[in-house]
Every structure is written in structure tokens, then in C-alpha cells.
Enzyme design. Structure first.
Site, PDB file in Angstrom:
ATOM      1  N   SER A  41       0.919  -1.285   0.018  1.00  0.00           N
ATOM      2  CA  SER A  41      -0.039   0.046   0.067  1.00  0.00           C
ATOM      3  C   SER A  41       0.973   1.087   0.142  1.00  0.00           C
ATOM      4  O   SER A  41       1.980   1.160   0.741  1.00  0.00           O
ATOM      5  CB  SER A  41      -1.122  -0.001   1.270  1.00  0.00           C
ATOM      6  OG  SER A  41      -0.399   0.329   2.301  1.00  0.00           O
ATOM      7  N   VAL A  43       1.105   4.312   1.698  1.00  0.00           N
ATOM      8  CA  VAL A  43       1.503   4.799   3.021  1.00  0.00           C
ATOM      9  C   VAL A  43       2.572   3.732   3.567  1.00  0.00           C
ATOM     10  O   VAL A  43       3.490   4.165   4.063  1.00  0.00           O
ATOM     11  CB  VAL A  43       0.431   5.113   3.779  1.00  0.00           C
ATOM     12  CG1 VAL A  43       0.641   5.724   5.311  1.00  0.00           C
ATOM     13  CG2 VAL A  43      -0.727   6.212   3.078  1.00  0.00           C
ATOM     14  N   CYS A  44       2.050   2.468   3.626  1.00  0.00           N
ATOM     15  CA  CYS A  44       2.872   1.491   4.221  1.00  0.00           C
ATOM     16  C   CYS A  44       4.161   1.371   3.522  1.00  0.00           C
ATOM     17  O   CYS A  44       5.244   1.548   4.079  1.00  0.00           O
ATOM     18  CB  CYS A  44       2.382   0.066   4.208  1.00  0.00           C
ATOM     19  SG  CYS A  44       0.816   0.108   5.251  1.00  0.00           S
ATOM     20  N   SER A  45       4.235   1.559   2.126  1.00  0.00           N
ATOM     21  CA  SER A  45       5.540   1.657   1.440  1.00  0.00           C
ATOM     22  C   SER A  45       6.613   2.575   1.648  1.00  0.00           C
ATOM     23  O   SER A  45       7.739   2.554   1.948  1.00  0.00           O
ATOM     24  CB  SER A  45       5.273   1.412  -0.122  1.00  0.00           C
ATOM     25  OG  SER A  45       4.691   0.311  -0.609  1.00  0.00           O
ATOM     26  N   MET A  48       7.924   2.072   5.515  1.00  0.00           N
ATOM     27  CA  MET A  48       9.066   1.235   5.604  1.00  0.00           C
ATOM     28  C   MET A  48      10.276   1.620   4.884  1.00  0.00           C
ATOM     29  O   MET A  48      11.465   1.418   5.451  1.00  0.00           O
ATOM     30  CB  MET A  48       8.456  -0.174   5.045  1.00  0.00           C
ATOM     31  CG  MET A  48       7.581  -0.850   5.836  1.00  0.00           C
ATOM     32  SD  MET A  48       7.683  -1.067   7.549  1.00  0.00           S
ATOM     33  CE  MET A  48       6.427  -0.112   8.312  1.00  0.00           C
TER      34      MET A  48
END
Length: 152
Positions: A41, A43-45, A48
Site C-alpha cells: 500500500s 503509505v506503508c511503502s 517502511m
């Protein structure tokens, strides 16, 4: 959501298709747990990728970081390789969300982890926690401040 001065619940999760990590093995080190909804996703990418760039700063505080989501070990492997991540992503896959539930950050409605951060001291006690809105990258400032407070 678990709060400061709570003993961090122990867990053992897959970090690679054939290797597991147990939290209690990291006693004597500071630990950052970054629960997040899903690999791939946007935002998650970004979140991280930011933590990957911050690794040298986390190391200065003798801290290990682990990303945790309900994605499978195979999904994590592909995601980690595609993003060139240099810290473990842990699969809270089966039983689904069991670790996130222990920390009070499982979203039953969506069937995934909430976006939450924990800083755990060398004795295994939570020193800081933060629940971020799902669509917002919480960044690293709060983590760094919590790690700095551990030194004082």
C-alpha cells in the site's frame, strides 16, 4: 493499545520463509515495533522506506526495528526485496493478527494491523507507543524522541 510501562508480550513470527524471530531474544537491545496494515500500500511503502533510511540512527541507540503486518512470509519477502529493505518484516499471518491482538492494535473490521509504533527498552518494557491514523505515515520523530529518552 498497550501503554508505557507494560511488559511487551513475547512472540515468535516468521521473518523469512525459513527463519523465525522471537522478541525475547532481543532483551539487552532496544526494540522498535512498527505495526502496519499491508505490504504494497502507498503509505506503508513510504513508511517502511523511511525506516530503512533511518536504520543508522536507530543503531546509534542500540535499537532493532521490526515491521509487522498480517501479510504472509512470502509477501513480505517479495515486498522487502522490491523495496531493498534491510530490516525484518514479520508475518503476523497465522493465527492471523495474533501478535497485533496482544498489543491491542488489530483492526477486526479490516482484518489487518492498525498503524502503530512501540519502543521497547532493553528490559522488555514498553517505553512509548503511538497509534497513527491509518492513512498517515507516522514518520520517525516520535521513535527517535523515545529512544533519546531511554538514554536519559
Amino acid at each position: 493499545m498497550l501503554q508505557k510501562d507494560t511488559v511487551a508480550p513475547d512472540f515468535t513470527l516468521f521473518a523469512t520463509p525459513d527463519q523465525k524471530i522471537t522478541l525475547s531474544e532481543f532483551k539487552g537491545k532496544n526494540v522498535i515495533l512498527a505495526f502496519y496494515p499491508a505490504d504494497w500500500s502507498p503509505v506503508c511503502s513510504d513508511q517502511m522506506a523511511l525506516y530503512n533510511e533511518m536504520l543508522k540512527f536507530f543503531k546509534k541507540y542500540d535499537a532493532e526495528i521490526f515491521g509487522i503486518s498480517v501479510d504472509s512470509k512470502w509477501c513480505h519477502l517479495a515486498f522487502s526485496q522490491s523495496r531493498n529493505l534491510h530490516f525484518p518484516l514479520l508475518a503476523d499471518f497465522e493465527a492471523k493478527g495474533e501478535t497485533a491482538k496482544k498489543y491491542g492494535v488489530y483492526d477486526d473490521e479490516e482484518g489487518e494491523c492498525k498503524r502503530a509504533l512501540f519502543v521497547i527498552n532493553k528490559e522488555g518494557i514498553i517505553q512509548w507507543s503511538y497509534l497513527s491514523p491509518t492513512a498517515i505515515n507516522p514518520g520517525a520523530d516520535g521513535i527517535l524522541e523515545a529512544l533519546e529518552n531511554l538514554k536519559n
